[in-house]
Each structure stands twice: as structure tokens, then as C-alpha cells.
Design a protein around this motif. Structure first.
Motif, PDB file in Angstrom:
ATOM      1  N   ASP A  82      32.482  38.822  37.611  1.00 30.07           N
ATOM      2  CA  ASP A  82      32.342  39.077  39.042  1.00 30.07           C
ATOM      3  C   ASP A  82      32.854  37.889  39.853  1.00 30.07           C
ATOM      4  N   HIS A  83      33.658  38.187  40.850  1.00 25.67           N
ATOM      5  CA  HIS A  83      34.170  37.146  41.762  1.00 25.67           C
ATOM      6  C   HIS A  83      34.883  36.015  41.015  1.00 25.67           C
ATOM      7  N   ILE A  84      35.881  36.371  40.216  1.00 28.46           N
ATOM      8  CA  ILE A  84      36.627  35.324  39.524  1.00 28.46           C
ATOM      9  C   ILE A  84      37.972  35.083  40.222  1.00 28.46           C
ATOM     10  N   MET A 182      37.068  41.566  48.665  1.00 31.12           N
ATOM     11  CA  MET A 182      37.371  40.820  49.893  1.00 31.12           C
ATOM     12  C   MET A 182      36.117  40.708  50.740  1.00 31.12           C
ATOM     13  N   ASP A 183      34.955  40.881  50.091  1.00 31.38           N
ATOM     14  CA  ASP A 183      33.715  40.985  50.878  1.00 31.38           C
ATOM     15  C   ASP A 183      33.186  39.639  51.350  1.00 31.38           C
ATOM     16  N   GLU A 184      33.504  38.574  50.633  1.00 29.48           N
ATOM     17  CA  GLU A 184      32.895  37.287  51.006  1.00 29.48           C
ATOM     18  C   GLU A 184      33.781  36.550  51.999  1.00 29.48           C
ATOM     19  N   THR A 185      33.979  37.194  53.141  1.00 28.67           N
ATOM     20  CA  THR A 185      34.800  36.627  54.191  1.00 28.67           C
ATOM     21  C   THR A 185      34.119  36.892  55.537  1.00 28.67           C
ATOM     22  N   ILE A 260      30.844  48.691  46.489  1.00 29.69           N
ATOM     23  CA  ILE A 260      30.005  48.164  47.569  1.00 29.69           C
ATOM     24  C   ILE A 260      29.210  46.977  47.042  1.00 29.69           C
ATOM     25  N   HIS A 261      29.585  45.791  47.511  1.00 29.70           N
ATOM     26  CA  HIS A 261      28.906  44.570  47.064  1.00 29.70           C
ATOM     27  C   HIS A 261      27.643  44.339  47.891  1.00 29.70           C
ATOM     28  N   SER A 262      26.762  43.500  47.353  1.00 33.08           N
ATOM     29  CA  SER A 262      25.450  43.284  47.990  1.00 33.08           C
ATOM     30  C   SER A 262      24.848  44.647  48.318  1.00 33.08           C
TER      31      SER A 262
HETATM   32 ZN   LIG Z   1      30.640  40.388  46.260  1.00 33.31          ZN
END
Ligand SMILES: [Zn+2]
Length: 431
Positions: A82-84, A182-185, A260-262
Motif C-alpha cells: 500500500d502506498h509504495i 492520489m488520495d493523500e494530496t 476508496i481509501h480511508s
Molecule cells: Zn490511501
């Protein structure tokens, strides 16, 4: 040949910070199949979490394999790196078969002008109105929007291509699932931007099966969605239509769907997610939820387990500023609502679990208490075997909480269309 390894229509990302709950999580998927939905579990854990816990991706794989064997699960399951990115992917190459390539850090960095010009020429037909078959919806992309989106995202997609090719050269084409996140923006991506990004991804030759945009509204850790539900409903509908268009017109994989993250605990938008994705499918990532169920289970168990749960809270309270700092954009704690550890020391197990468990209509539920414990897993990680031994000793009561939480509060409303816990709140208020 591509598409050997394919993610099914419905899948759920289950994080398991301490690699102790894989069986309880898998049980929720077994319950889902009894309830009528084929749901593939994906054990996701980011490099960041592995570093905080001091664990290895191979441990996540071992826990997943052991659970699958123990429960006789015959359906697909995956392990998600995840998130690499290019710097962190290597340690995941052997144990994982699902890769979430995180491009957030590269959004806004400029691609070479020639690359942008090439994209604009190749994809000039994206400018104008694009109608979505069946939905009656259309989006309109101006040439200014097309250029601005290419300038903002093209470099990030090129970076994703580098990571994808690194994985492909190690594992072979078609032997793994690729997601781009692209969610952590800071800013949400609009459906128009998503469609243009999909075109860039297709050009880059990345066979993504899931894509995780940042949606409108706040996706705080472990608590409900904060934002305009009607706007979210419209946005996710258009995102799904844009993806269907991308599959049809851009040749992206047939099973491409939203991730869908988080995604845990977003009760008030679960009906909208279910409605928008019941045909196309969806991947819902949950992670921190399971660690909180461990704490709830320890509290419910009483004795040493409850004592440790209270100790974890006291430590988290003492270190609240440093624990919350890195999560400032994804938590919303009212420090005045955090009970003093001395008060919590006098609580019964029932008081503790009622404050922590996410039942939005329970008057004792305390979202600030819950969010602080959510980011407090570092405290348990530092406790090491003291914490892990109590997980083992209280496995039954913890497993019950993990399974019920996943099935009743997440799988039911998202995948089966059952009422969400937030609906229950409205019912109570309406009466
Ligand atoms: Zn995420």
C-alpha cells in the motif's frame, strides 16, 4: 498476455497492523458469501506502517496465507503493497501481488514541455462534451482544463509508469494487480480530471485495475465522513461513469473500478457508494478499524486486557501532540472532549467500549477519544510482546469484535445495501 491475475468486482482492503486478525477478517468475507456477495479480501499495509510497527511485508503474507488455510478459503485473496513508490517497492516484490502506486508527491511537478505537448496533441479529442452512455450525464472539458490537468498530473503518471515497470520486470506481466492512488494530496480530483488522468495512464501503458482519487469532503481516520453528502453522491456517480468510459474508449482493463481509501467508518456516504458502484464494483480500503477493535476486545475482556487498554489510552493522552502531529490533516480531535486518564482509570469495561466503539447513535460514543486511540497504535507497537501476548490470550473476544465490525458496519451497507449505522441515527432522530 495480461490480466492473468484479476481483482473481482467487490473487494475489501483489510489492514492488520499487528498481523493477528487475518482469520477474524477473513471470517467477515465468509459471512459475506453466506449473505450473497463474493468479496475478495486484500491485506494492505503501507511501508510507513511497517516502519512504525517494525514488521516485514512477508509477515502480512504469512498471516494471510495461514488464515486462508485455516478457514479453507477457496476464493482469491491478495496482499497489497500500500502506498509504495520507486524507493520503497523493493521489499514488497516477493510477498505481494497487489501494488498501490502512490503518486501524490509528484502531483503538480512539471513534465517535460514536449511530453505535455505530445499528450495534448494525442488527446485533443478530450476537449469538448463527453456523454456517458446510459447515465444521461455528461462532462465538459475545456481545452484550458485539458492543458492545466496535463500540466498538473502528467509527470505523476510518468512516475507511476516507472514504478509499474519495475514491478513488471520483477514479477512478470499479468501476475499482479496495479492500483494508482492520489488520495493523500490537498485537493480533490474532479471527474473531469479523473477522465484526463485515465487517458494519461492508458498512454503510459499501466493496466490499472483500481484507482483511488481524492474525493470531495474529509475522510478522517476512523470516524464518519465530513462533507456534503449530496455533492459526494454526484461526484462518485460521475467518477464511475468516467471509469466506464475509460474502459470502453481507452482500452483500460475491463474490471477497472474505484478504490476508496480511508474507507472505514464513512457511514453517511455508504448508501451513495453502494448505489454508485453496485454494477461496476468497488474496492473499499479499511485499515485502522481493526486495531481499534483489538483495543475494544481487550477492554471487553476485563482483567489484564482492560488494564492494558487503559494504559494505552493514558500513554496516548500523554503523547497526544506528537501522535497527532503527522495526522493533522486526517483527524479532527476536540482536545476538550478527551477524558483525563485518571477518569478513564475508574471506568468500567462497558464505559470504555461505549466511548470507543463507533455507534454514532450511542450517547457515550466519543469521536475524539476514538481518533486519539486510532493514531495511538505506536504505543502498542512499543509495548511489543506485552501487547501481542494479550492479543493471543484474548483472541476469541477480539475476533468477535473484528468480524462483527467489518461485516455489520462496513460490508453490510457498502456491498449488500443494508442500512448504514448513520441511517440508524436518522431513524432515532426522526422518532
Ligand atoms: Zn490511501
Amino acid at each position: 498476455m495480461s490480466g492473468t491475475v484479476e481483482l473481482g468486482r467487490y473487494s475489501i482492503g483489510v489492514g492488520d497492523r499487528f498481523a493477528h486478525q487475518a482469520r477474524a477478517q477473513l471470517q467477515a468475507c465468509i459471512d459475506a458469501s453466506w449473505a450473497g456477495v463474493d468479496l475478495e479480501p486484500v491485506w494492505n499495509k503501507s511501508n510507513r506502517e511497517h516502519i512504525i510497527i517494525g514488521s516485514e511485508p512477508s509477515q502480512t503474507r504469512a498471516a494471510a496465507d495461514a488464515a486462508v488455510k485455516a478457514l479453507g478459503w477457496g476464493q482469491p485473496y491478495f496482499c497489497d503493497a500500500d502506498h509504495i513508490n520507486l524507493n520503497t517497492v523493493d521489499r514488497f516484490l516477493v510477498p505481494c501481488d497487489f501494488y498501490t502506486i502512490d503518486v501524490a508527491d509528484f502531483i503538480g511537478k512539471p513534465a517535460r514541455p514536449a511530453a505535455v505537448a505530445g499528450f495534448l496533441k494525442r488527446r485533443a479529442d478530450l476537449a469538448g462534451a463527453i456523454g456517458f452512455e446510459g447515465s444521461g450525464e455528461a462532462i465538459k472539458i475545456t481545452s484550458a482544463r485539458l492543458r492545466a490537468t496535463a500540466e498538473k498530473f502528467l509527470f505523476a503518471v510518468q512516475e507511476a509508469g516507472k514504478v509499474y515497470r519495475r514491478i513488471e520486470s520483477a514479477k512478470g506481466k499479468g501476475n499482479f494487480i496495479t492500483e494508482i492512488s492520489m488520495d493523500e494530496t490537498d485537493a480533490a480530483q474532479t471527474p473531469e480530471e479523473l477522465l484526463i488522468i485515465l487517458a494519461a495512464i492508458a498512454d503510459e501503458g499501466i493496466p490499472i485495475q483500481t484507482i483511488a482519487p481524492k474525493f470531495t469532503g474529509r475522510f478522517n481516520k476512523g470516524v464518519d465522513y465530513v462533507g456534503d453528502v449530496a455533492q459526494f453522491r454526484r461526484e462518485i456517480g460521475l467518477d464511475v461513469a468516467a471509469i466506464a468510459w475509460g474502459v470502453r474508449e481507452l482500452g483500460l482493463p475491463q474490471n477497472l473500478k474505484l478504490s476508496i481509501h480511508s474507507g472505514s467508518d464513512k457511514f453517511s456516504i455508504y448508501p451513495a457508494i453502494h448505489e454508485a458502484t453496485k454494477g461496476s464494483g468497488v474496492h473499499l480500503k479499511t485499515a485502522g478499524t481493526t486495531w481499534l477493535e483489538e483495543v475494544i476486545g481487550l477492554a471487553e475482556a476485563g482483567g489484564d486486557g482492560f488494564a492494558l487498554a487503559k494504559e494505552i489510552y493514558a500513554e496516548a493522552f500523554a503523547h497526544r501532540d506528537e501522535l497527532c502531529g503527522p495526522y493533522a490533516t486526517v483527524i479532527d480531535i476536540d482536545h476538550a472532549k478527551l477524558p483525563a486518564p485518571a477518569a478513564v482509570a475508574a471506568w468500567s469495561p462497558a464505559q470504555f467500549t461505549a466511548a470507543l466503539r463507533h455507534n454514532p447513535h450511542a450517547p457515550e460514543y466519543n469521536p475524539s477519544f476514538r481518533q486519539l486511540l486510532h493514531v495511538g497504535f505506536k504505543i502498542a507497537a512499543k509495548m511489543g510482546s506485552r501487547y501481542l501476548n494479550l492479543l493471543d490470550a484474548n483472541e476469541a473476544v477480539i475476533a468477535k469484535n473484528v468480524t462483527e465490525n467489518l461485516f455489520d458496519r462496513h460490508i453490510g451497507p457498502v456491498f449488500l445495501g443494508k442500512p448504514s449505522p448513520a441511517d440508524a441515527l436518522q431513524d432515532v432522530e426522526a422518532r
